[in-house]
Enzyme design. Structure first.
Site, PDB file in Angstrom:
ATOM      1  N   CYS A  24       0.917  -1.300  -0.007  1.00 45.50           N
ATOM      2  CA  CYS A  24      -0.030   0.024  -0.031  1.00 45.50           C
ATOM      3  C   CYS A  24       0.776   1.151   0.115  1.00 45.50           C
ATOM      4  O   CYS A  24       0.281   2.287  -0.389  1.00 45.50           O
ATOM      5  CB  CYS A  24      -0.894  -0.145   1.230  1.00 45.50           C
ATOM      6  SG  CYS A  24      -2.037  -1.387   1.230  1.00 45.50           S
TER       7      CYS A  24
ATOM      8  N   CYS B 219      -0.268   2.919   6.464  1.00 45.23           N
ATOM      9  CA  CYS B 219       0.155   1.539   7.102  1.00 45.23           C
ATOM     10  C   CYS B 219       0.411   0.541   5.563  1.00 45.23           C
ATOM     11  O   CYS B 219      -0.309   0.875   4.552  1.00 45.23           O
ATOM     12  CB  CYS B 219      -0.860   1.152   7.595  1.00 45.23           C
ATOM     13  SG  CYS B 219      -2.561   0.911   7.050  1.00 45.23           S
TER      14      CYS B 219
ATOM     15  N   HIS C  59      -8.858   3.420  -2.348  1.00 50.46           N
ATOM     16  CA  HIS C  59      -7.541   3.051  -2.223  1.00 50.46           C
ATOM     17  C   HIS C  59      -7.044   2.260  -3.296  1.00 50.46           C
ATOM     18  O   HIS C  59      -7.071   1.029  -2.986  1.00 50.46           O
ATOM     19  CB  HIS C  59      -7.535   2.466  -0.630  1.00 50.46           C
ATOM     20  CG  HIS C  59      -5.915   1.934  -0.368  1.00 50.46           C
ATOM     21  ND1 HIS C  59      -4.857   2.557  -0.870  1.00 50.46           N
ATOM     22  CD2 HIS C  59      -5.684   1.173   0.557  1.00 50.46           C
ATOM     23  CE1 HIS C  59      -3.899   1.881  -0.355  1.00 50.46           C
ATOM     24  NE2 HIS C  59      -4.132   1.026   0.616  1.00 50.46           N
TER      25      HIS C  59
END
Length: 401
Positions: free
Chosen positions: A91, A387, A357
């Site tokens: 991510c 994160c 996202h």
């Protein structure tokens, strides 16, 4: 050491990452290429001076395989000289691309680079690349590996965040995104077009103006059955035996939406900008990564942010605005409380709960959003953090020019 300047950032609109999403007919190569072409047109950019494209992309298979950064560079019309490399820090990939490009510029190895990311989650499903971390029992079992949703619920249980707490946060994310849309604050965003030049999406498709705390309260937890029937709750409790059970509070409405999208930033030296007649928008002051327990997994933003703040000689209170990726509601809530950050400094225009996202692109999207908002509010300093799977965190500090 030279300074690394961000001269501009652009991103696509974000489409729902499923077969009904507006961008399912647009390939990830097209998403990244449209960003490159928009940047060139916006600045009448002399593309001969751009040396490399660094793109984050998490699921590097099928449409996203074969080095999509070079594929997009080749399709962009910038010229055959333009190289490309694709990276994967889960991510954090889009921000990692910016950090790597900045490091190249600061070292003097390169003068002008494009960095960002892309993810088409409607066309290339999350996890479709496999990998030993979760798939290989000989790796997953000794590592106490669990899915991220279970990790988010583990954090909520361990640190005392209730279902009402996370739903309240999610509601405000949606409302902030609605307000930002109405005020036309997303100035770095471009409409996505099809091969005929017809606009297929001119807004972030997942934003829901009719969201209420009550509607969020009616959604069923997404990870309860997985945790209980799949045995992942037991794995988490084995690692954290002080807990009697896992309180499953996260669901589709307070977790990041699965979407398609791309984003890029133009990063270069002072000399490169002067040669192009460009005014820098921000300076990359510092960047850091930090690893934490891979079971609870999503706590990395706090230590990564503390590390980069120490690196640049600042404290949390010195930062004017924060972009903390809303992978799950509990992630920015935990960092907010750990570092005593006022809520009005965090995700001023909403976040991934509302807008989505797109894994490889999000870090760069957040950077563009932060720069826009620093300029709009006439403020100076900002921090982007995400994160990351496996327990990592990443953070970058910028200063507005």
């Amino acid at each position: 050491m030279a300074e690394a300047y961000i001269y501009d950032a652009v991103r696509t609109t974000r489409g729902r990452g499923n077969k009904k999403g507006a961008l399912i007919g647009i390939t990830p190569t097209q998403l990244a290429t449209q960003c490159l072409q928009e940047l060139r047109a916006k600045h009448d950019l002399n593309t001969d001076l751009v040396e490399d494209v660094i793109l984050g992309c998490v699921s590097q298979v099928m449409d996203q395989g074969a080095n999509i950064a070079k594929t997009a560079a080749q399709q962009s019309g910038y010229g055959d000289h333009l190289c490309g490399v694709t990276l994967n820090r889960f991510c954090g990939s889009g921000l990692e691309a910016i950090n790597q490009a900045s490091a190249y510029v600061k070292s003097g190895f390169s003068q002008l680079l494009i960095a960002g990311g892309v993810e088409s989650m409607s066309r290339v499903k999350m996890g479709s690349d496999g990998g030993a971390m979760l798939m290989d029992p000989s790796v997953a079992m000794p590592g106490h590996a669990i899915p991220q949703g279970i990790s988010a619920d583990l954090i909520a249980t361990k640190y005392g965040y209730s279902r009402a707490d996370v739903d309240e946060f999610a509601y405000h994310s949606q409302m902030k995104a609605v307000a930002a849309e109405k005020d036309n604050r997303f100035t770095s965003r471009l409409d996505v077009k099809d091969v005929n030049g017809i606009t297929v999406l001119d807004r972030d498709e997942n934003v829901r103006e009719n969201t209420t705390v009550e509607s969020l309260g009616g959604l069923q937890p997404s990870f309860a059955i997985m945790g209980e029937m799949g045995g992942f709750d037991a794995v988490a409790i084995d690692r954290y035996p002080e807990l009697e059970g896992i309180n499953h509070v996260h669901h589709a409405g307070n977790s990041s939406a699965i979407v398609d999208g791309a984003a890029i930033a133009l990063i270069g030296s002072k000399e490169a900008g002067e040669a192009l007649g460009l005014k820098p928008r921000a300076i990359v002051k510092g960047a850091a990564v930090y690893g934490t327990d891979p079971t609870i997994m999503l706590t990395g933003p706090t230590p990564a942010s503390e590390k980069v703040l120490k690196q640049v000689g600042m404290s949390a209170s010195d930062i004017d605005l924060y972009e903390i990726n809303e992978a799950f509601a509990v992630v920015p809530m935990l960092m907010r409380d750990n570092m005593n950050i006022p809520m009005e400094k965090i995700n001023f225009n909403g976040g991934a709960i509302a807008m989505g996202h797109p894994l490889g692109a999000t870090g760069c999207i957040l950077m563009g959003t932060l720069i826009d908002e620093l300029e709009r509010q006439d403020k100076q300093t900002g921090l982007v953090t995400l994160c990351i799977g496996g327990g990592m965190g990443i953070a970058t500090v910028i200063e507005r020019v």
